[in-house]
Design a protein around this motif. Structure first.
Motif, short mmCIF file in Angstrom:
data_model
loop_
_atom_site.label_atom_id
_atom_site.label_comp_id
_atom_site.label_asym_id
_atom_site.label_seq_id
_atom_site.Cartn_x
_atom_site.Cartn_y
_atom_site.Cartn_z
N SER A 156 0.81 -1.22 0.00
CA SER A 156 0.00 0.00 0.00
C SER A 156 0.84 1.27 0.00
O SER A 156 0.34 2.34 -0.37
CB SER A 156 -0.95 0.01 1.21
OG SER A 156 -0.22 0.13 2.43
N SER A 189 -4.85 3.66 -1.19
CA SER A 189 -3.71 3.12 -0.43
C SER A 189 -3.85 3.42 1.05
O SER A 189 -3.51 2.58 1.90
CB SER A 189 -2.40 3.72 -0.96
OG SER A 189 -2.16 3.32 -2.29
N THR A 310 -4.71 -4.72 -3.90
CA THR A 310 -3.53 -3.86 -3.79
C THR A 310 -2.64 -3.99 -5.01
O THR A 310 -2.13 -2.98 -5.53
CB THR A 310 -2.73 -4.21 -2.52
OG1 THR A 310 -3.61 -4.24 -1.40
CG2 THR A 310 -1.66 -3.16 -2.25
#
Length: 342
Positions: A156, A189, A310
């Protein structure tokens, strides 16, 4: 100033911050969860129960320190230290202000995440050495959850590094101060990071390592007195470290919009601490309002949802960021001036 003396002063200051932070978070946790659950919380000792911390500390300092007869003695003794030291070191990479950081290194973000990743090893050592089945189950859960959620936690931060062009935490903060566009692409994120940080700090709905209703107290069941205190001081310090890292990566660190970061002076650490405790408050509200995940659901969420999302987001972001770089010379300045950015 002598380099060794400066290093010692930084270490002492970090230890003091950890101790004060631990006390504040204990009190804050009781009050926030009390309000979330429609309870009162401490109120008898001092204004709003603020002096309740004093008997708690005295209790930890004066209780008898015992260990199980069949435990692995040295590993049992060392485990709280193994949990505590990585958090102590990670504190040193947090930038509290302009040039207010103990270890301002070019790979500060990478070093900080590496030390945070060592904490589950101490948790596993505590559970294994205790010679208690509940402690061992809690320790095994810790390793499983850590493997699952540290991967998306690490992934992230990649979009932030791409935008800032640096692994230096101070430079990442300054990059956010220079551009109004930083937070918009970083928002997905940030959400992923906060979810993973909630797990990393062993808080509901992800507190698989403790789970009092299932494991008594999990990996720390056999610990008492100050060994118990060290474990939970490290946990509360970990809350501050990960909340501080979230502030550094996504909320501009010590900076404020429209103010020169170099001109913040003594207000910089105050702003940083306020932002950090705001994130800690968010952690506590999530802890107080969501029920615990089942172990299999926790693993499924991590492996089947968080990690794939992600990875896809990094690819989409990298392509979009490259496209923005290509059009930025003509469009970027206009958009920044339109919105009042730098």
């Amino acid at each position: 100033m002598n380099a060794w003396l400066q290093a010692i002063l930084w270490v002492l200051m970090i230890i003091v911050v950890m101790l004060v932070n631990g006390s504040l978070i204990i009190y804050m946790l009781r009050k926030v969860l009390g309000a979330a659950h429609l309870r009162i919380g401490p109120q008898e000792l001092g204004p709003a129960g603020i002096f309740q911390l004093i008997p708690d500390i005295i209790k930890l300092l004066t209780k008898e320190d015992r260990h199980p007869t069949h435990s692995d003695k040295w590993l049992y003794i060392l485990a709280p230290i193994i949990i505590f030291l990585p958090i102590l070191v990670a504190f040193g990479f947090l930038p509290f202000g302009y040039h207010m950081v103990a270890a301002d290194v070019n790979i500060g973000l990478l070093m900080m995440l590496a030390f945070i990743a060592l904490v589950p090893l101490g948790v596993f050592a505590a559970g294994w050495a205790s010679h208690n089945k509940y402690s061992l189950i809690g320790a095994v859960r810790s390793i499983g959850a850590a493997i699952t959620y540290e991967i998306p936690l690490l992934l992230s931060v990649i979009p932030v590094v791409i935008m800032a062009g640096s692994l230096n935490l101070s430079e990442i903060v300054l990059a956010q101060a220079d551009s109004i566009w930083f937070i918009i692409p970083a928002l997905p994120s940030a959400i992923i990071f906060l979810i993973c940080a909630q797990m990393e700090t062993n808080q509901a709905p992800f507190d698989m390592t403790e789970a009092e209703g299932e494991l008594v107290a999990g990996f720390s069941t056999e610990y008492s007195a100050m060994r118990f205190g060290f474990i939970f001081l490290a946990e509360f310090a970990g809350n501050f470290v990960l909340a501080g890292l979230a502030v550094t990566l996504f909320l501009g660190g010590w900076t404020l919009p429209g103010i020169d970061p170099a001109a913040m002076g003594i207000f910089a650490p105050i702003v940083f601490v306020i932002k950090t405790y705001a994130v800690i408050f968010l952690f506590m509200m999530l802890r107080g309002n969501f029920s615990r995940f089942r172990v299999d659901k926790l693993a499924q969420m991590g492996w089947k949802r968080m990690i794939p999302f992600t990875l896809v987001w990094i690819i989409v972001f990298a392509i979009g960021f490259r496209g923005f770089q290509l059009v930025q010379p003509s469009v970027g300045p206009f958009l920044n001036s339109l919105l009042g950015g730098g």
